[in-house]
Design a protein around this motif. Sequence first.
Motif, PDB file in Angstrom:
ATOM      1  N   UNK A  10      -0.350   2.776   0.132  1.00 57.25           N
ATOM      2  CA  UNK A  10      -0.743   2.231  -1.171  1.00 57.25           C
ATOM      3  C   UNK A  10      -1.741   1.103  -1.083  1.00 57.25           C
ATOM      4  N   UNK A  11      -2.236   0.809   0.116  1.00 60.06           N
ATOM      5  CA  UNK A  11      -3.093  -0.372   0.261  1.00 60.06           C
ATOM      6  C   UNK A  11      -4.564  -0.024   0.482  1.00 60.06           C
ATOM      7  N   UNK A  12      -4.900   1.225   0.374  1.00 68.01           N
ATOM      8  CA  UNK A  12      -6.289   1.616   0.585  1.00 68.01           C
ATOM      9  C   UNK A  12      -7.122   1.342  -0.656  1.00 68.01           C
ATOM     10  N   UNK A  13      -7.736   0.150  -0.695  1.00 69.91           N
ATOM     11  CA  UNK A  13      -8.500  -0.213  -1.890  1.00 69.91           C
ATOM     12  C   UNK A  13      -9.979   0.129  -1.743  1.00 69.91           C
ATOM     13  N   UNK A  14     -10.369   0.498  -0.536  1.00 69.59           N
ATOM     14  CA  UNK A  14     -11.800   0.713  -0.283  1.00 69.59           C
ATOM     15  C   UNK A  14     -12.378   1.829  -1.165  1.00 69.59           C
ATOM     16  N   UNK A  15     -11.593   2.860  -1.390  1.00 67.91           N
ATOM     17  CA  UNK A  15     -12.117   4.004  -2.131  1.00 67.91           C
ATOM     18  C   UNK A  15     -12.032   3.883  -3.642  1.00 67.91           C
ATOM     19  N   UNK A  16     -11.656   2.697  -4.144  1.00 66.02           N
ATOM     20  CA  UNK A  16     -11.426   2.579  -5.595  1.00 66.02           C
ATOM     21  C   UNK A  16     -12.311   1.502  -6.208  1.00 66.02           C
ATOM     22  N   UNK A  17     -12.709   1.724  -7.448  1.00 66.99           N
ATOM     23  CA  UNK A  17     -13.505   0.723  -8.169  1.00 66.99           C
ATOM     24  C   UNK A  17     -12.601  -0.438  -8.571  1.00 66.99           C
ATOM     25  N   UNK A  18     -13.215  -1.590  -8.863  1.00 67.16           N
ATOM     26  CA  UNK A  18     -12.447  -2.745  -9.314  1.00 67.16           C
ATOM     27  C   UNK A  18     -11.699  -2.416 -10.603  1.00 67.16           C
ATOM     28  N   UNK A  19     -12.352  -1.650 -11.462  1.00 70.19           N
ATOM     29  CA  UNK A  19     -11.731  -1.288 -12.738  1.00 70.19           C
ATOM     30  C   UNK A  19     -10.458  -0.478 -12.502  1.00 70.19           C
ATOM     31  N   UNK A  20     -10.538   0.471 -11.576  1.00 69.28           N
ATOM     32  CA  UNK A  20      -9.339   1.253 -11.228  1.00 69.28           C
ATOM     33  C   UNK A  20      -8.253   0.350 -10.668  1.00 69.28           C
ATOM     34  N   UNK A  47      -2.293  -5.047  -0.436  1.00 74.34           N
ATOM     35  CA  UNK A  47      -3.314  -4.870   0.609  1.00 74.34           C
ATOM     36  C   UNK A  47      -2.704  -5.215   1.963  1.00 74.34           C
ATOM     37  N   UNK A  48      -3.406  -4.872   3.026  1.00 76.00           N
ATOM     38  CA  UNK A  48      -2.994  -5.330   4.351  1.00 76.00           C
ATOM     39  C   UNK A  48      -4.010  -6.337   4.901  1.00 76.00           C
ATOM     40  N   UNK A  49      -5.114  -6.525   4.185  1.00 76.83           N
ATOM     41  CA  UNK A  49      -6.171  -7.430   4.638  1.00 76.83           C
ATOM     42  C   UNK A  49      -6.707  -8.196   3.429  1.00 76.83           C
ATOM     43  N   UNK A  50      -6.165  -9.411   3.231  1.00 79.67           N
ATOM     44  CA  UNK A  50      -6.509 -10.208   2.059  1.00 79.67           C
ATOM     45  C   UNK A  50      -7.994 -10.605   2.025  1.00 79.67           C
ATOM     46  N   UNK A  51      -8.553 -11.119   3.141  1.00 83.66           N
ATOM     47  CA  UNK A  51      -9.980 -11.499   3.130  1.00 83.66           C
ATOM     48  C   UNK A  51     -10.892 -10.333   2.745  1.00 83.66           C
ATOM     49  N   UNK A  57      -3.032 -10.341  -5.817  1.00 82.47           N
ATOM     50  CA  UNK A  57      -3.397  -9.540  -4.645  1.00 82.47           C
ATOM     51  C   UNK A  57      -2.416  -9.901  -3.532  1.00 82.47           C
ATOM     52  N   UNK A  58      -1.555  -8.948  -3.190  1.00 85.51           N
ATOM     53  CA  UNK A  58      -0.428  -9.229  -2.304  1.00 85.51           C
ATOM     54  C   UNK A  58      -0.610  -8.568  -0.938  1.00 85.51           C
ATOM     55  N   UNK A  59      -0.483  -9.369   0.095  1.00 82.57           N
ATOM     56  CA  UNK A  59      -0.473  -8.829   1.448  1.00 82.57           C
ATOM     57  C   UNK A  59       0.950  -8.354   1.756  1.00 82.57           C
ATOM     58  N   UNK A  60       1.117  -7.033   1.877  1.00 83.40           N
ATOM     59  CA  UNK A  60       2.467  -6.492   2.045  1.00 83.40           C
ATOM     60  C   UNK A  60       3.017  -6.746   3.440  1.00 83.40           C
ATOM     61  N   UNK A 108      -1.043   9.041 -13.901  1.00 87.42           N
ATOM     62  CA  UNK A 108      -1.134   9.694 -12.587  1.00 87.42           C
ATOM     63  C   UNK A 108      -0.432   8.857 -11.521  1.00 87.42           C
ATOM     64  N   UNK A 109       0.124   9.527 -10.542  1.00 89.95           N
ATOM     65  CA  UNK A 109       0.768   8.813  -9.436  1.00 89.95           C
ATOM     66  C   UNK A 109      -0.283   8.032  -8.647  1.00 89.95           C
ATOM     67  N   UNK A 110       0.048   6.796  -8.235  1.00 89.40           N
ATOM     68  CA  UNK A 110      -0.871   6.050  -7.367  1.00 89.40           C
ATOM     69  C   UNK A 110      -0.773   6.585  -5.933  1.00 89.40           C
ATOM     70  N   UNK A 111      -1.601   6.070  -5.041  1.00 90.58           N
ATOM     71  CA  UNK A 111      -1.654   6.598  -3.662  1.00 90.58           C
ATOM     72  C   UNK A 111      -0.298   6.536  -2.966  1.00 90.58           C
ATOM     73  N   UNK A 112       0.383   5.403  -3.127  1.00 81.35           N
ATOM     74  CA  UNK A 112       1.682   5.238  -2.468  1.00 81.35           C
ATOM     75  C   UNK A 112       2.686   6.260  -2.997  1.00 81.35           C
ATOM     76  N   UNK A 113       2.735   6.400  -4.337  1.00 79.57           N
ATOM     77  CA  UNK A 113       3.683   7.337  -4.940  1.00 79.57           C
ATOM     78  C   UNK A 113       3.343   8.774  -4.545  1.00 79.57           C
ATOM     79  N   UNK A 114       2.051   9.091  -4.545  1.00 75.66           N
ATOM     80  CA  UNK A 114       1.616  10.441  -4.157  1.00 75.66           C
ATOM     81  C   UNK A 114       2.050  10.744  -2.724  1.00 75.66           C
ATOM     82  N   UNK A 115       1.941   9.739  -1.857  1.00 68.07           N
ATOM     83  CA  UNK A 115       2.379   9.875  -0.469  1.00 68.07           C
ATOM     84  C   UNK A 115       3.881  10.177  -0.404  1.00 68.07           C
TER      85      UNK A 115
END
Lengths: 309, 309
Positions: A188-198, A221-225, A254-257, A41-48
């Motif tokens: 592509x940096x919205x990690x809040x809605x995803x499980x660690x496994x995902x 990510x845009x927020x490393x902490x 984990x990359x801060x873009x 499946x396309x990831x969030x960034x690709x889907x965008x």
Amino acid sequence: MEKELVFGHQNPDTDAIGTAIAYSYLQNKRGFNTEAVALGKANDETAFALAKFGFKEPRVIKTAANEVDKVMLVDHNEPQQSVADIDQVEVTHVVDHHRIMNFNTTMPLFYLAEPVGCTSTIMWKLYQQYGVEIPQNIAGIMLSAIISDTLLLKSPTTTADDHEAVKALAKIAGVDYEQYGLEELKAGTNIAGKSEHELINLDAKSFDLAGKKVRVAQINVVDLPEAMERKEAFLQAMRTVSEAEHYDLFMLLITNVLDSDSTALVIGSGEAQQAFEQAFGPVKDAEISLPGVVSRKKQVVPQLTGAFK
Amino acid sequence: MEKELVFGHQNPDTDAIGTAIAYSYLQNKRGFNTEAVALGKANDETAFALAKFGFKEPRVIKTAANEVDKVMLVDHNEPQQSVADIDQVEVTHVVDHHRIMNFNTTMPLFYLAEPVGCTSTIMWKLYQQYGVEIPQNIAGIMLSAIISDTLLLKSPTTTADDHEAVKALAKIAGVDYEQYGLEELKAGTNIAGKSEHELINLDAKSFDLAGKKVRVAQINVVDLPEAMERKEAFLQAMRTVSEAEHYDLFMLLITNVLDSDSTALVIGSGEAQQAFEQAFGPVKDAEISLPGVVSRKKQVVPQLTGAFK
């Protein structure tokens, strides 16, 4: 003409999906009969990016031999990153920008690799070479692929060709690439809605390094902490997957873009851990700061390959 | 700029040597610092072509790491066909027209393969792509390579691109390619002055087929019965070399370049011999007639690869 499938690697990113779409269009114009598909499946960034330029998500396949005898690969060549039954089909074309590893064929084929930031940069040149006009939406998805792979031309993998391609494609696509690029990367940096496994499977690749099974995952990510607040949960997910898949080493980058720095989480067997530390220095509490590291291909895999020798 | 060596395969033919010269010239024009070398002495046909177009025979090397860190390969990719220490240097560029086998790199690279009759046909296209003018002598040696590999456009490996390249290059070189082509091919068929041991090594390649060591040699003649008078001596030489090098199968393809037919001499262990016969039919007295077979790459290696699986 006999149908062929065109696809990028497993855990597809915008290059894998976007360049497959672009190559399928180009090859069909040249007389081939192809369909662009994806290995996930396309990831969030690709889907965008797909939505922005009016594409539907490509059909997802896991195997190819049940449908076709021949395939074309983009953005990968290593068998373990491809369809599960890659050894059952003939690879007739490859367009890629990675090292070549464990890729063997029986027959001569078309293979074009260049050490540039993104496969779509090579694709842009192929369109010119074959004299095929690039439609606006194809230009848009190729542009999105280059923005993604080069982190908006900031990754050390970026070459002069990538800069040239981005400018030319942005013009055809009719977008301001700096503005659009930031929107795309942030999508592509919205990690809040995803499980660690995902998250650890989103953009992950396996490598066979001197007989060791190494997994390198990357999230933007845009927020490393904020991401590191979930460290223990990430490590737990990495351990579970490593046991199931028998990985000798699992590294999550984990990359801060926005500022192009990374922190890595690392788990592995004693020997593999030692090789990792030889390449990158001491890991403390399964964590290591890697300032300036954003490219798995250029700043991680060659270093690990050297250390595992 | 750091110097790199450019070379074709061991037991070089006109493609291996001619295309190395052409690629070195092209890359130097593009800003690289390269020298074309060869992994063996030029054969009679290649020496004829080099002399015709005013080239000296390239310097012969066996290893590369003692001179350079980086190399560019033409007309091959399989490690056992390359310099002995290929694993000690970085391969930065490959231009080839063969299958890909056991070719692994640590870093991304430039790799261009196309399923055409000769590497020089791809090289001709690269000159155009990079906008570099082809000098008369370089056109002549590339033309000679294509004539050699395609047996004057008669081999089944020949494509429309090869035809186009031959016509364009003959014009630049200022020769009638049909007349020159016959002269060139005949220059390579003088077997009278050579020992059987020399002849079976002239144009020979080793392949790893499912763990079996297979050697396929080829000689061009204009008189097949004359060559077959030396059958027992050929077989004796093949047996001696097979024992020393532990080949599971040794095949000598004797090709009549005028009528495009071959006879093969074959020796091998029981299992390897069986695989061979599965691919080509029964061998009688270590001999088999192969009408229409002229191409090791297209009419021998894939068939053997299939049978050895």
